[in-house]
Scaffold this active site. Structure first.
Site, PDB file in Angstrom:
ATOM      1  N   LYS A  23       1.681  -3.095   6.548  1.00 34.77           N
ATOM      2  CA  LYS A  23       2.065  -3.352   5.165  1.00 34.77           C
ATOM      3  C   LYS A  23       3.577  -3.239   4.988  1.00 34.77           C
ATOM      4  O   LYS A  23       4.194  -4.044   4.278  1.00 34.77           O
ATOM      5  CB  LYS A  23       1.344  -2.386   4.225  1.00 34.77           C
ATOM      6  CG  LYS A  23      -0.121  -2.706   4.018  1.00 34.77           C
ATOM      7  CD  LYS A  23      -0.303  -4.048   3.321  1.00 34.77           C
ATOM      8  CE  LYS A  23      -1.728  -4.316   2.936  1.00 34.77           C
ATOM      9  NZ  LYS A  23      -1.902  -5.594   2.203  1.00 34.77           N
ATOM     10  N   SER A  53       0.830  -1.203   0.000  1.00 32.08           N
ATOM     11  CA  SER A  53       0.000   0.000   0.000  1.00 32.08           C
ATOM     12  C   SER A  53       0.862   1.249   0.000  1.00 32.08           C
ATOM     13  O   SER A  53       1.954   1.266   0.588  1.00 32.08           O
ATOM     14  CB  SER A  53      -0.898   0.011   1.241  1.00 32.08           C
ATOM     15  OG  SER A  53      -1.546   1.252   1.377  1.00 32.08           O
ATOM     16  N   TYR A 108      -2.309   0.148   9.940  1.00 33.82           N
ATOM     17  CA  TYR A 108      -2.447  -0.480   8.628  1.00 33.82           C
ATOM     18  C   TYR A 108      -1.203  -0.249   7.783  1.00 33.82           C
ATOM     19  O   TYR A 108      -0.612  -1.202   7.245  1.00 33.82           O
ATOM     20  CB  TYR A 108      -3.674   0.066   7.905  1.00 33.82           C
ATOM     21  CG  TYR A 108      -3.727  -0.328   6.448  1.00 33.82           C
ATOM     22  CD1 TYR A 108      -4.032  -1.629   6.077  1.00 33.82           C
ATOM     23  CD2 TYR A 108      -3.459   0.604   5.448  1.00 33.82           C
ATOM     24  CE1 TYR A 108      -4.068  -2.005   4.742  1.00 33.82           C
ATOM     25  CE2 TYR A 108      -3.498   0.243   4.110  1.00 33.82           C
ATOM     26  CZ  TYR A 108      -3.806  -1.060   3.762  1.00 33.82           C
ATOM     27  OH  TYR A 108      -3.833  -1.426   2.437  1.00 33.82           O
TER      28      TYR A 108
END
Length: 322
Positions: free
Chosen positions: A145, A117, A141
């Site tokens: 990643k 991402s 998040y």
């Protein structure tokens, strides 16, 4: 030859499975349906209802289906919610990737494409983000990643695992009439749901230092993204050396107001968006270069903004709430 697609019943994953099919490659889907849709996977594609945290189950299924490579998309993908649920996010994304790598190592599966991402970059004032832009994730998040990339890199050093990670921002549109974005947080489905209910879509912040005062972001069509995943896995299976990371960027951002105008044109619904205050932490502009991916993965923006909006509208679920 078979390719495992984790999260293959999700919005992006299902498009990747369809792209593999068009390329003449067999796929197997593993998905626990926590956010995916069983009907996104065609009956002829083997489907495994399983959490990737179940390492033993993964080993059994990967062995049974004779998997040669993995495209890893499964994970908890909501950056904002991850701030409220960091333990869950780390468990799903870091724990899941670790479990998958363990299963792959046990079976000697030697290639993986990781769906990373652009959240790994965090807020940046750089006009055009490249793969050399320093990372600075600002949510669990984004952190998860980046850690996933590190784990895959370290496993490659230890075992010779062939790999690459694909970083991208906002994925929109639809390449198939039965596949749609059902996220409760992404801009396109939020706008579509609002219009379907007779409500006014909202713009958060109209006083940014951008040409029209609204945030500028990098939007890419999901079908283009899926093709890049397929190209990457094919090159790895052919034994080619790829860069550890690629940005799948447009190189040219689109503002939120431009999206609203495109939505009005595509839908035929004449509306004036509601204007609200900025959301905390929203940078004025984030756009990435895709030059490296163009060089190695035949990455192209094959769809215009109008294509993105029109395809998303056509593929919307009947009640626009699914």
């Amino acid at each position: 030859m078979a390719i495992l697609v984790t999260g293959g019943a999700g919005y992006i994953g299902a498009h990747v499975v369809r792209a593999l099919e068009r390329a003449g490659l067999d796929s197997v889907v593993v998905d626990d349906l926590s956010s995916g849709h069983r009907d996104f996977v065609r009956p002829e594609v083997p489907f495994i209802d399983l959490s990737i945290l179940d390492t033993k189950g993964l080993v059994e299924q990967l062995s049974r289906h004779r998997i040669d490579a993995v495209i890893h998309l499964a994970g908890f993908k909501y950056a904002g919610v991850s701030v409220e649920r960091p333990v869950h996010t780390w468990q799903q994304n870091v724990g899941g990737t670790l479990s998958l790598l363990e299963a792959m190592a046990e079976l000697g599966i030697g290639a993986i494409v990781f769906s990373s991402s652009a959240a790994v970059y965090g807020t940046t004032d750089i006009d055009l983000v490249t793969e050399d832009t320093p990372t600075g994730p600002e949510s669990p998040y984004g952190e998860s990643k980046l850690v996933g990339e590190w784990m895959i890199r370290d496993q490659a050093v230890a075992t010779g695992l062939r790999h690459t990670s694909l970083r991208y921002f906002n994925v929109v549109g639809s390449g198939e009439p039965d596949l749609y974005d059902s996220s409760p947080h992404n801009l396109f489905p939020l706008v579509i749901r609002a219009l379907s209910r007779g409500e006014r879509p909202r713009i958060n912040g109209t006083d940014y230092p951008t040409p029209d005062g609204t945030c500028v972001r990098d939007y890419v069509h999901v079908a283009d993204l899926a093709e890049a995943h397929v190209t990457a896995v094919r090159r790895l299976l052919d034994g080619d050396e790829l860069e550890p990371v690629y940005n799948l960027g447009s190189g040219d951002g689109v503002s939120v107001r431009q999206i609203m105008q495109a939505v009005a044109t595509a839908t035929g619904v004449d509306f004036e968006p509601e204007e609200a205050d900025r959301r905390p932490g929203d940078p004025a502009r984030i756009v990435a270069s895709g030059e490296r991916a163009t060089r190695d993965l035949d990455w192209k923006m094959r769809h215009t903004l109008d294509d993105m909006v029109a395809s998303a509208w056509r593929a919307r679920p009947g009640d626009a709430t699914a």
